[in-house]
Structures are given as C-alpha cells and as structure tokens.
Design a protein around this motif. Sequence first.
Motif, PDB file in Angstrom:
ATOM      1  N   ALA A 104     -11.259  -0.308   7.276  1.00 37.66           N
ATOM      2  CA  ALA A 104      -9.846  -0.415   7.613  1.00 37.66           C
ATOM      3  C   ALA A 104      -9.149   0.883   7.228  1.00 37.66           C
ATOM      4  O   ALA A 104      -9.630   1.629   6.359  1.00 37.66           O
ATOM      5  N   ILE A 105      -8.019   1.155   7.864  1.00 33.22           N
ATOM      6  CA  ILE A 105      -7.276   2.377   7.559  1.00 33.22           C
ATOM      7  C   ILE A 105      -5.788   2.087   7.603  1.00 33.22           C
ATOM      8  O   ILE A 105      -5.323   1.233   8.367  1.00 33.22           O
ATOM      9  N   LEU A 106      -5.015   2.765   6.777  1.00 33.46           N
ATOM     10  CA  LEU A 106      -3.570   2.836   6.927  1.00 33.46           C
ATOM     11  C   LEU A 106      -3.191   4.303   6.789  1.00 33.46           C
ATOM     12  O   LEU A 106      -3.793   5.039   6.007  1.00 33.46           O
ATOM     13  N   ALA A 107      -2.234   4.732   7.580  1.00 29.98           N
ATOM     14  CA  ALA A 107      -1.784   6.125   7.557  1.00 29.98           C
ATOM     15  C   ALA A 107      -0.266   6.111   7.577  1.00 29.98           C
ATOM     16  O   ALA A 107       0.351   5.872   8.616  1.00 29.98           O
ATOM     17  N   ALA A 108       0.340   6.333   6.421  1.00 29.47           N
ATOM     18  CA  ALA A 108       1.784   6.209   6.311  1.00 29.47           C
ATOM     19  C   ALA A 108       2.251   6.868   5.026  1.00 29.47           C
ATOM     20  O   ALA A 108       1.446   7.166   4.131  1.00 29.47           O
ATOM     21  N   ARG A 109       3.546   7.091   4.935  1.00 34.29           N
ATOM     22  CA  ARG A 109       4.123   7.548   3.680  1.00 34.29           C
ATOM     23  C   ARG A 109       4.016   6.418   2.659  1.00 34.29           C
ATOM     24  O   ARG A 109       4.344   5.267   2.961  1.00 34.29           O
ATOM     25  N   LEU A 110       3.542   6.741   1.480  1.00 34.94           N
ATOM     26  CA  LEU A 110       3.314   5.723   0.462  1.00 34.94           C
ATOM     27  C   LEU A 110       4.590   5.529  -0.350  1.00 34.94           C
ATOM     28  O   LEU A 110       4.851   6.232  -1.325  1.00 34.94           O
ATOM     29  N   HIS A 111       5.380   4.552   0.090  1.00 35.10           N
ATOM     30  CA  HIS A 111       6.679   4.266  -0.526  1.00 35.10           C
ATOM     31  C   HIS A 111       6.688   2.817  -0.975  1.00 35.10           C
ATOM     32  O   HIS A 111       6.181   1.934  -0.261  1.00 35.10           O
ATOM     33  N   ARG A 154      -0.213  -4.919  -0.211  1.00 34.05           N
ATOM     34  CA  ARG A 154      -0.687  -6.000   0.662  1.00 34.05           C
ATOM     35  C   ARG A 154      -1.892  -5.547   1.479  1.00 34.05           C
ATOM     36  O   ARG A 154      -2.829  -6.318   1.709  1.00 34.05           O
ATOM     37  N   ALA A 155      -1.858  -4.300   1.951  1.00 39.21           N
ATOM     38  CA  ALA A 155      -2.978  -3.776   2.730  1.00 39.21           C
ATOM     39  C   ALA A 155      -4.226  -3.673   1.874  1.00 39.21           C
ATOM     40  O   ALA A 155      -5.338  -3.994   2.319  1.00 39.21           O
ATOM     41  N   ILE A 156      -4.049  -3.201   0.644  1.00 43.31           N
ATOM     42  CA  ILE A 156      -5.197  -3.094  -0.256  1.00 43.31           C
ATOM     43  C   ILE A 156      -5.800  -4.467  -0.517  1.00 43.31           C
ATOM     44  O   ILE A 156      -7.023  -4.660  -0.431  1.00 43.31           O
TER      45      ILE A 156
END
Length: 357
Positions: free
Chosen positions: A199-206, A213-215
């Motif tokens: 799985a991947i997420l690509a975003a500003r970590l705010h 939740r993704a983790i």
Amino acid sequence: MSTLTVTMVSVSETAGGAEAHAVALGQGMRERGHDVVLYGQCPGWEERGLDRREIGLGPKWSRRTMAAGLLRVPLERRRTQVVADSSIYYLQFKREQIALTAPLSRRAPVVWTEHGRWMGGPAGRLLLAGYARAAEHVSRVVCVSEAVAGDLEPVIGRDKLVVVPNSIDTRRYAAPPATTRAALRERLLPSRFHDRRVAILAARLHPAKRHDRAIAAALVSGSALVVVGDGPDRERLEQLTGGSADVHFTGHRNDVPDLLAASDFYIYCGAETDGTPTCVLEAAAGGLPIVAFDGDPGTELVPRCGGLVIGDPAELTPGTAAALLDLRGSGVAYVEQRHGRETWLDAYEQIFGECLR
C-alpha cells in the motif's frame, strides 16, 4: 484567444496540492502562449522554468502566523505597487485574497481559486468577515468542488462562483507495462517489500489528515506500507509505527508517479478542509485501487476511481485487501475523462477571458 498576462501573487514554502495546482496552471498557460509570472514563492515554480519576482511579503498565514500577519496588512498592500500591470491577477491563499485583492482589482480583474472547505473555529470566523469584504472586489472564485462552492455561496453569492474540478496530467501517471512495474519495484521499494502486497500514501504529513488510520489499516490487512511525503506529523507517525519493518517512510520525493506504479493500492486520508484530493486522482490514473475513510472530503470520488470506502481501519482485512487488486485499472477512464489537464486549462482560459469582457 489573444495573449494574456497572468500574474500570480502567492507565498508558500511548503510543497502541497495548492502549490502543485499553481505550478500546473502557470505551466499550462505558458504552453498555450500566455505570459505568466509569479510574485512571491512557490515550490516547483522555477524548476519548470517559470518567471518569478520578489514582492517581500511575510510568511503564509496560519494559526501561528495570523496575528502578526494581520498587523502586516497595510505594509503588504503597499508592496503591491511593485507588481507589474497584468491582464489577470490570480490569488489562492487567504492572506493574498484578503489583503491584496482590493488594491490589485483597481488595475485588472482578480481571480481566486478555493482549494478546500472553509475552516471552522475562531480562526475561521475571524477570517470570514475579511474574506467577505475582499470578495466584493473579486471577479471570479474558482471552486474545486460543489461542496467548496456551497460553503462560499452565502458569503460571496453564486454569480461569482464557478466549479472547476482539480486535474492531473494523466500521461504522467499512466500505469506502466508489467515488466516496467517489476523493475520499479526492485529499484524503489525496500527489498523486504518485493514479494509483498504494498500500500502507498503520498501526501503532506499533517495531523489534520490523521494518517495514523492508513498505518493501522495497512498493518491489519497484512500489507506493507510506503509513506511518501513530509510534514509536521512525520515524527509522531514514525513513533506510532514502533519501528515496524512493514512501514517505510521515504520523505519528500520527486518520483511519486514511479512510486505509485511500484505499489498495489493507495490509502487516502483527508483533512476536514480538503477539497478534491489530487492524490486520489493520481493514484487512480496510475491504475491503483483506492481505500478511503467514510466522512473524509472527496470520498465520493473513490467508487468512481476504483476502490472502497471503509469506516474503520479494522475493516481492511487481508481478504478485503487481496480482493482490491482485482479493481486495478478500473478508475483510469474516469480520471482521463473528468479530470484531464487540457479540459481544466480550457476552463481557466474561458474564466480569464470572461473576466476581461
């Protein structure tokens, strides 16, 4: 259309969706033969060879900088005297919109873009009065979704609002052939992920986006997770994983399309004020199924882009995650038809032209 001069006034040091939007608009307008210049700072702008000039504004407004920023408004209004004459002035952040619209509008039409839902709390209420006054001088407000337009209609009136959904360069995110994808996995992913569902997420970590939740969803599903991006919440998120070998933080990267292509599915988490999430469009254009959380902005896109919406991380079971892979590629056509770059640029050209009539 005759050649326009489009002048953007924008100060931001952080790479995010709004900044990418500005760079894409500037590059697209230039490629269509218009003159484009930025007064201020925007990550990625000069990397595209776009013209930039200084204006001497203070930092972008935030809850931390707003008090000092309000005191700087008279000075910053005077600073607009260094801005050259233009066909259109384009503003997309609250400080520039509230502080600079009136003086610039005396010289040419001013267009705003609104990227997200209106913020709540004392800060939102404080800004609203100034925003309403500034809106008296704006010609058009481009909203990235109907929900964003709905927030603004009571303040601005529908006649100045126009909805133009966010876009991406679908050519940049096209899914590669299987052999290319295998090579990307080998080159870009940790060796321990090569034979895993990734799985991947690509975003500003705010913190507002609640990426924890993704983790949690990735771990409960038995998937490895690649976290692309940086931001103020990175340290907390790294601590949250407890050093798990199943989660890999890359920091800021310029090869996001390749990292998406090397992964199996995307996990989207949105903040309450987000508009149309370009990260979902990018992932879907690359053929990735999407997992999103019920109640987040933009989740209405997810079923159209090939994916599912869950209420809780525990709902992403190993079986559910495995079934997701059958949806690979199902959102590509929707993104190409509804969120392609050329249609988006057509809309902005039309809006700019209408403001000059």
